[in-house]
Design a protein around this motif. Sequence first.
Motif, PDB file in Angstrom:
ATOM      1  N   LYS A  15       0.816  -1.219   0.000  1.00 12.56           N
ATOM      2  CA  LYS A  15       0.000   0.000   0.000  1.00 12.56           C
ATOM      3  C   LYS A  15       0.848   1.266   0.000  1.00 12.56           C
ATOM      4  O   LYS A  15       0.319   2.368   0.174  1.00 12.56           O
ATOM      5  CB  LYS A  15      -0.926   0.010   1.218  1.00 12.56           C
ATOM      6  CG  LYS A  15      -1.817  -1.219   1.342  1.00 12.56           C
ATOM      7  CD  LYS A  15      -2.637  -1.172   2.611  1.00 12.56           C
ATOM      8  CE  LYS A  15      -3.435  -2.452   2.810  1.00 12.56           C
ATOM      9  NZ  LYS A  15      -2.561  -3.617   3.072  1.00 12.56           N
ATOM     10  N   THR A  70      -4.730   0.131  -4.561  1.00 12.67           N
ATOM     11  CA  THR A  70      -4.565   1.119  -3.498  1.00 12.67           C
ATOM     12  C   THR A  70      -4.786   2.493  -4.106  1.00 12.67           C
ATOM     13  O   THR A  70      -4.081   2.882  -5.043  1.00 12.67           O
ATOM     14  CB  THR A  70      -3.163   1.044  -2.868  1.00 12.67           C
ATOM     15  OG1 THR A  70      -2.983  -0.243  -2.269  1.00 12.67           O
ATOM     16  CG2 THR A  70      -2.997   2.119  -1.804  1.00 12.67           C
ATOM     17  N   ARG A 118      -6.676   7.033   1.954  1.00  9.98           N
ATOM     18  CA  ARG A 118      -6.105   5.869   1.281  1.00  9.98           C
ATOM     19  C   ARG A 118      -7.072   4.700   1.415  1.00  9.98           C
ATOM     20  O   ARG A 118      -7.497   4.360   2.516  1.00  9.98           O
ATOM     21  CB  ARG A 118      -4.743   5.503   1.873  1.00  9.98           C
ATOM     22  CG  ARG A 118      -4.072   4.333   1.163  1.00  9.98           C
ATOM     23  CD  ARG A 118      -2.652   4.101   1.647  1.00  9.98           C
ATOM     24  NE  ARG A 118      -2.605   3.662   3.032  1.00  9.98           N
ATOM     25  CZ  ARG A 118      -1.480   3.285   3.649  1.00  9.98           C
ATOM     26  NH1 ARG A 118      -0.322   3.315   2.998  1.00  9.98           N
ATOM     27  NH2 ARG A 118      -1.511   2.912   4.913  1.00  9.98           N
ATOM     28  N   TYR A 128      -7.864   0.601   0.144  1.00 10.97           N
ATOM     29  CA  TYR A 128      -7.305  -0.628  -0.433  1.00 10.97           C
ATOM     30  C   TYR A 128      -8.442  -1.599  -0.720  1.00 10.97           C
ATOM     31  O   TYR A 128      -9.309  -1.836   0.133  1.00 10.97           O
ATOM     32  CB  TYR A 128      -6.309  -1.267   0.530  1.00 10.97           C
ATOM     33  CG  TYR A 128      -5.816  -2.626   0.073  1.00 10.97           C
ATOM     34  CD1 TYR A 128      -4.819  -2.738  -0.891  1.00 10.97           C
ATOM     35  CD2 TYR A 128      -6.357  -3.797   0.609  1.00 10.97           C
ATOM     36  CE1 TYR A 128      -4.369  -3.980  -1.313  1.00 10.97           C
ATOM     37  CE2 TYR A 128      -5.913  -5.042   0.193  1.00 10.97           C
ATOM     38  CZ  TYR A 128      -4.923  -5.132  -0.770  1.00 10.97           C
ATOM     39  OH  TYR A 128      -4.485  -6.360  -1.194  1.00 10.97           O
TER      40      TYR A 128
END
Length: 380
Positions: free
Chosen positions: A116, A198, A211, A213
């Motif tokens: 990530k 990501t 962020r 994922y």
Amino acid sequence: MHPVFQSSRRDFTFGPWKLSAARTHIMKSAQAERLADELHMPSLPEMMFGDNVLRIQHDHGFGIEFNATDALKCVNNCQGMIKVACAAEWQESRSEAEHSKEVVRPYDWTYTTDYKGTLLGDTATLKVVPTTEHINTEKLKAREQIMFFEEVLLFEDELHDHGVSSLSVKVRVMPSSFFVLLRFFLRVDGVLIRMNDTRLHHEADKTYMLREYTSRESKISNLKVIDATSLGWDTRVKGFIACFAIGCLCSILGSCLLWIPKKGLVLFAVFYTLGNIASIGSTMFLMGPMKQLKRMFEPTRLIATIVMLVSIQGVTLSSYKPGSNFHSSQLWLRMCLEWRKAGLALLFCILQFFAMAWYSISFIPYARDAVKKCVSVCLS
């Protein structure tokens, strides 16, 4: 002679952030062997770009970067979890061999990684905390000028001709924000498809990044091919060409009939309208009727579609001649007689032209913005 590859590095400043994208040569074999030993892996991807990197760093030193070495550290180097489609047949053909099912050194040969990004700087300054807030995809869909774009390939492997495994990162910077997509893509022929994404988004007026994922996977046997129509591709292409050709022919024929005395203008309007209908209908062969209708009534094309439909109906009414079976005192008949004017037919054709043009350029990125700027410059 083939052009010589040259390393490149591009930098862009977005407020207090500096975005750097470096693209270099494939890692040399000696370096790859040393790195494989450090990572305790039998081998590295065929195309390993060890010095390729995308770095996003703040003026205060903290930030995040994406590189291939750290991504491979997230690969399971102790267990191989996926077998190729022909593995069962291979083992069956060697069922009598004593060691045919033994694995000398198991590892994930697909190089699947849940990487990530790598945090930079003081961890006390840059913290990762869970949140319920999500990246606003509608904002990302808004048409903005792309001031900076770069794509960096980190590694790629063809899995001994059994598919492909790759990791790449893209970044685009708009006036209001920047967006990063790190994608691991895996396709093992006849077995499965996997994508680990990501996404990183930062808005200029915010003091944080978001962020996200996601990991998606499906067996090839579970995937369905959804076709636009039940027709074959060749038939659809032929239908598109035939319908589009009919549309062009009607438009040309309408232009020729324009010079016929008295009825020429009305005939032109009718054939011009039929040409537009055929041209729009031709794309239904390529994408299917339902998808075509959905695209026509999307917010960006809704006004143009409505104007087009109203203009087509207007041409129909203005070209209609009531028969003698109807009494002239009827209200609807009077309306038809009022509509039956060549001038109105021409007006609706003009509206069709502009609506069709506005509808068509909506499929071309930034075409509408360019037209608006040209018009504003001409009027100023």
